[in-house]
Design an enzyme around this catalytic site. Structure first.
Site, PDB file in Angstrom:
ATOM      1  N   ASP A 221       0.440  -1.046   0.077  1.00 21.32           N
ATOM      2  CA  ASP A 221      -0.233   0.166  -0.045  1.00 21.32           C
ATOM      3  C   ASP A 221       0.449   1.400  -0.269  1.00 21.32           C
ATOM      4  O   ASP A 221       1.653   0.631  -0.421  1.00 21.32           O
ATOM      5  CB  ASP A 221      -1.296  -0.183   1.063  1.00 21.32           C
ATOM      6  N   HIS A 244       2.192   1.494  -3.734  1.00 20.60           N
ATOM      7  CA  HIS A 244       1.727   2.749  -3.898  1.00 20.60           C
ATOM      8  C   HIS A 244       2.345   4.400  -4.013  1.00 20.60           C
ATOM      9  O   HIS A 244       0.968   5.418  -4.064  1.00 20.60           O
ATOM     10  CB  HIS A 244      -0.377   2.841  -3.223  1.00 20.60           C
TER      11      HIS A 244
END
Ligand SMILES: *[C@@H]1O[C@H](CO)[C@@H](O)[C@H](O)[C@H]1NC(C)=O
Ligand SMILES: *[C@@H]1O[C@H](CO)[C@@H](O)[C@H](O)[C@H]1NC(C)=O
Ligand SMILES: *[C@@H]1O[C@H](CO)[C@@H](O)[C@H](O)[C@H]1NC(C)=O
Length: 408
Positions: A221, A244
């Site tokens: 993430d 991310h």
């Protein structure tokens, strides 16, 4: 002769006493040697660690607790202040969490709470053994990712340093920073698989004076995520990927969020990440403000969306995509951002229709994309950035499509 002998003796006794006193202060409280911890995967480190913490925290002289090399099992630990003097935890060992998420009563594993003058260092690791929970595909959609334990919480710390440790395979965020003042992360390593859900590297909220320096983050993430109330945050020399990217937000999801102000991200490299540097606020939802956010000297290597302001953030269709964000963004710069992208939309500034972004600067952007869907695009909506220096692609040369694909 006799006098000389007495003088030499006295001096050496005094010297020895002095050295002994210095050593007594320098000796760390060893959880194995002094508190009966065992380096194996059956004996819980919790009680020895808490006993050591109690003694160290009550000491009126600065004290170091040592977790020596070896592999340990730790069920859970909340290490709480206030302490009477500065305190250090020297983590040389590899400390593992129970693999089964059901072993946790609360969504946290190790937490440091209400401490002033704290240092965590030593080359060891906190390993959340999260690989079993990675099989929970799509857990974000059902909100049960957030009930999994966070690896390490840093709550309400003042003047703290976290240096040279590894945070591995968390079941949820790897580090969560809340209510801290003046805390530095330096030479920290975060390591988790790229398909591990909701495993942000370092999340910062409601804190003032956080620094993240020369840190390497590989996860599933956001490498770094910045929540409401983050002020005076300095991120430099961070390598991120997979992951991310480095994100401010998401903002506007909850009522009464505190402003974000004074974020500087510089000299970072992002590799194979889904986003590079981004600011995200929920479509519709609650009001808020974020200002004074600067991204400078950033290298992108095969990043899907390198430069992104997304005020239509709406993952898993949890909001009204057609509503405008109520979060006001201002004083933003992207300077000297260069490298390669994995998708053609290399710059995407999608601002709110009711609060257009104010005072945005794009300076020296040079990001290339090569692929069948090219050429590289720079898309803008509800923003008129000040443009300086080289611009590749040409700044704001493409309109934002009517129905942009939601990002996560
Ligand atoms: C910030 O914390 C560090 C310890 O990590 C300390 O050495 C430094 O003096 C603190 N800075 C301020 C301004 O208090
Ligand atoms: C670039 O990134 C894409 C998407 O993350 C990935 O599928 C691809 O393998 C990467 N290419 C290279 C050359 O690493
Ligand atoms: C934005 O920057 C300008 C100066 O460039 C300053 O006057 C203004 O107060 C800033 N706005 C916010 C919300 O910080």
């Amino acid at each position: 002769m006799a006098i000389n002998f007495i003088v030499v003796c006295t001096v050496s006794i005094i010297l020895n006493l002095f050295l002994a006193a210095m050593q007594a202060q320098a000796v760390a409280l060893d959880v194995v040697a002094k508190f009966g911890a065992t380096a194996d995967l059956n004996t819980d480190l919790s009680k020895p660690l808490l006993d050591a913490w109690k003694e160290a925290c009550g000491s009126t002289t600065p004290t170091t607790i040592l977790i020596p090399e070896g592999t340990y099992l730790l069920s859970q630990a909340t290490l709480e202040g206030p302490c009477k003097a500065p305190i250090e935890l020297q983590l040389e060992g590899n400390v593992k969490a129970p693999a089964d998420p059901k072993a946790f009563k609360e969504p946290k594993w190790v937490s440091f709470l209400h401490i002033e003058n704290f240092k965590l260092f030593g080359g060891g690791a906190f390993d959340g053994q999260g690989t079993t929970s990675y099989k929970r595909e799509g857990c974000e959609k059902h909100d049960f990712c957030s009930n999994l334990p966070i690896n390490v919480r840093f709550d309400f710390l003042t003047n703290a340093m976290v240096q040279g440790i590894t945070l591995r395979d968390s079941k949820q965020f790897h580090a969560n920073v809340l209510g801290c003042k003046n805390i530095t992360f330096e030479h920290v390593t975060v390591s988790a698989p790229k398909d591990s859900p909701n495993t942000d590297g370092i999340h910062i909220g409601r804190s003032d004076g956080v620094k993240i320096i020369d840190t390497d983050i590989k996860t599933g993430d956001d490498c770094i995520s910045i929540g409401d109330g983050a002020k005076n945050l300095d991120i430099t020399g961070v390598t991120c990927g997979p992951g991310h990217g480095i994100s401010i937000g998401s903002l506007g999801k909850f009522a009464n969020e505190e402003p974000v102000e004074g974020i500087k991200v510089s000299k970072c490299t992002l590799t194979d990440t889904s986003n590079g540097v981004r600011i995200k606020t929920w479509a519709g939802e609650f009001p808020g403000t974020a200002s004074d956010m600067h991204f400078e000297d950033i290298t992108m290597k095969n990043v899907s969306c390198p430069v992104l302001i997304d005020q239509k953030y709406c993952p898993w269709n949890k909001c009204k995509m057609d509503a405008e964000s109520n979060v006001k963004l201002s004083n933003i710069s992207f300077k000297n951002i260069h490298g390669t992208a994995a998708l053609p939309e290399v710059v995407k500034l999608v601002c709110s229709g009711i609060f257009p972004c104010e005072n945005v600067e794009l300076a020296d952007i040079d990001i290339t994309f090569s692929g069948p869907d090219g050429p590289a695009k720079s898309e803008c909506k509800n923003v008129k950035p000040k443009v300086t220096g080289k611009q590749n692609p040409v700044a704001c040369s493409t309109p934002v499509p009517a129905n942009p694909t939601p990002t996560v």
